[in-house]
Scaffold this active site. Structure first.
Site, PDB file in Angstrom:
ATOM      1  N   ARG A   1      -7.241   8.784  -7.507  1.00 21.66           N
ATOM      2  CA  ARG A   1      -5.957   8.092  -7.692  1.00 21.66           C
ATOM      3  C   ARG A   1      -5.666   7.049  -6.631  1.00 21.66           C
ATOM      4  O   ARG A   1      -5.311   5.912  -6.939  1.00 21.66           O
ATOM      5  CB  ARG A   1      -4.788   9.091  -7.657  1.00 21.66           C
ATOM      6  N   THR A   2      -5.734   7.460  -5.367  1.00 23.98           N
ATOM      7  CA  THR A   2      -5.224   6.580  -4.312  1.00 23.98           C
ATOM      8  C   THR A   2      -6.058   5.308  -4.239  1.00 23.98           C
ATOM      9  O   THR A   2      -5.511   4.198  -4.230  1.00 23.98           O
ATOM     10  CB  THR A   2      -5.209   7.320  -2.963  1.00 23.98           C
TER      11      THR A   2
ATOM     12  N   LYS B   1     -23.968   5.234  10.489  1.00 23.24           N
ATOM     13  CA  LYS B   1     -24.884   4.881  11.596  1.00 23.24           C
ATOM     14  C   LYS B   1     -24.202   5.049  12.939  1.00 23.24           C
ATOM     15  O   LYS B   1     -24.765   4.689  13.969  1.00 23.24           O
ATOM     16  CB  LYS B   1     -25.341   3.424  11.449  1.00 23.24           C
TER      17      LYS B   1
ATOM     18  N   ARG C   1      -8.507   5.801   3.999  1.00 24.40           N
ATOM     19  CA  ARG C   1      -8.434   7.273   3.959  1.00 24.40           C
ATOM     20  C   ARG C   1      -9.535   7.811   4.869  1.00 24.40           C
ATOM     21  O   ARG C   1     -10.671   7.298   4.856  1.00 24.40           O
ATOM     22  CB  ARG C   1      -8.633   7.807   2.543  1.00 24.40           C
TER      23      ARG C   1
ATOM     24  N   HIS D   1       0.347  11.382   4.086  1.00 23.94           N
ATOM     25  CA  HIS D   1      -0.111  10.597   2.932  1.00 23.94           C
ATOM     26  C   HIS D   1       1.094   9.785   2.437  1.00 23.94           C
ATOM     27  O   HIS D   1       1.672  10.065   1.393  1.00 23.94           O
ATOM     28  CB  HIS D   1      -0.621  11.550   1.847  1.00 23.94           C
TER      29      HIS D   1
END
Ligand code: CP
Length: 303
Positions: free
Chosen positions: A51-52, A80, A101, A129
């Site tokens: 969703r986000t 890396k 995120r 959030h």
């Protein structure tokens, strides 16, 4: 230049203004189709999302802008050993705004300090959030016609559920809010969140029983038990089905109660509930896109 890391960074007036913009976008989508022409959003997702990430991307496309980014840490140079700060500095050379995120609490804050473009926290570990909260607030506002004088029940994983922590922080600023916290003993709301409620004198009660609580609620916010935050698989398996909302349990609820869930759903809402008019969680998904459009416009200072 302004970022959004925590919902508390937005004043109540700014939240109201974002809700007004989102409602205007819903009513007049064509008026917004060119607002971000020539602008780029970077979606930096170090943790899974449906969703986000996709709603941020859809939001930017619907504003006429473009999108770059990655959907997993292993597809980026973080694999890396590149630091979050260096990644943010690099992406600032390519994009006008970043949505990030990350599984580590605080990573988007670190990125915002290094970036030269706005950074939006799209979920950091079990912490916060804020754009899910904006989606939740628009949903409540449209369903109930207000953000005040509501009894809001949170059910499930209140310990690790970052959407719960952010929505409690946002609603705590609204007059006449009362919370009912429904969880197993192992997944109660963290002490630091309860301390804030105590300091502000916001009434709340804790219970183990969804059946006992549901009859008094205006909003029921169901949550998934957050498997990815558990250190112990056995403990997750023991707790994962603590609450399942079924049509039988919904019969105990007021006829105008709204059921929200940030999704993804696992077992905690039976699919048989989806056709109940009180089920708002798929509308909530759609509203998330409009609130992210409104937020992008605000942070890019687009009129
Ligand atoms: N609600 C939410 O954050 O969903 P995703 O994890 O799919 O983005």
């Amino acid at each position: 230049m302004r970022s959004l890391i925590d919902i508390s960074e937005l004043s109540c007036e700014e939240v109201d203004s974002l809700i007004a913009t989102a409602n205007d976008i819903i009513a007049h989508p064509d008026a917004y189709r060119e607002k971000c022409r020539g602008k780029k959003l970077a979606t930096l997702f170090f943790e899974p999302s449906t969703r986000t990430r996709l709603s941020f991307e859809a939001a930017m496309y619907e504003l006429g802008g473009n999108v770059i980014g990655f959907a997993a840490a292993q597809n980026s140079s973080a694999s890396k050993g590149e630091s979050v700060s260096d990644t943010a500095k690099v992406i600032s050379c390519y994009a006008d705004i970043i949505a990030m995120r990350h599984p580590k609490e605080g990573a988007p804050l670190v990125a915002s300090r290094a970036a030269s473009v706005p950074v939006i926290n799209a979920g950091d570990g079990g912490h916060s959030h804020p754009t899910q909260t904006l989606a939740d607030l628009l949903t409540i506002s449209r369903e109930k016609g207000r953000l005040t004088d509501l009894t809001v029940g949170f059910c499930g994983d209140l310990k690790f559920g970052r959407t719960v922590h952010s929505l409690i922080a946002a609603l705590s600023r609204c007059p006449g809010i009362r919370f009912v916290l429904i969880s197993p003993a192992e997944l109660t709301l963290p002490g630091y969140v309860k301390d804030t409620l105590d300091e502000k004198g916001i009434p709340y009660e804790e219970t183990r029983s969804l059946e006992d609580a549901v009859g008094s609620l205006d909003i029921l916010y169901m949550t998934r038990v957050q498997q990815e935050r558990f250190f112990n698989e056995e403990e997750y398996l023991r707790l994962k089905n603590s609450y399942i909302l079924t049509p039988e349990k919904l019969r105990l609820a007021p006829p105008d109660m709204s059921v929200l869930h940030p999704l993804p759903r696992v077992n905690e809402i039976s699919v048989a509930v989806d056709d109940d008019p009180r089920a708002c969680y798929f509308k909530q998904v759609l509203y998330g896109k409009y609130m992210r459009m409104a937020l992008i416009l605000m942070l890019l200072e687009v009129q």
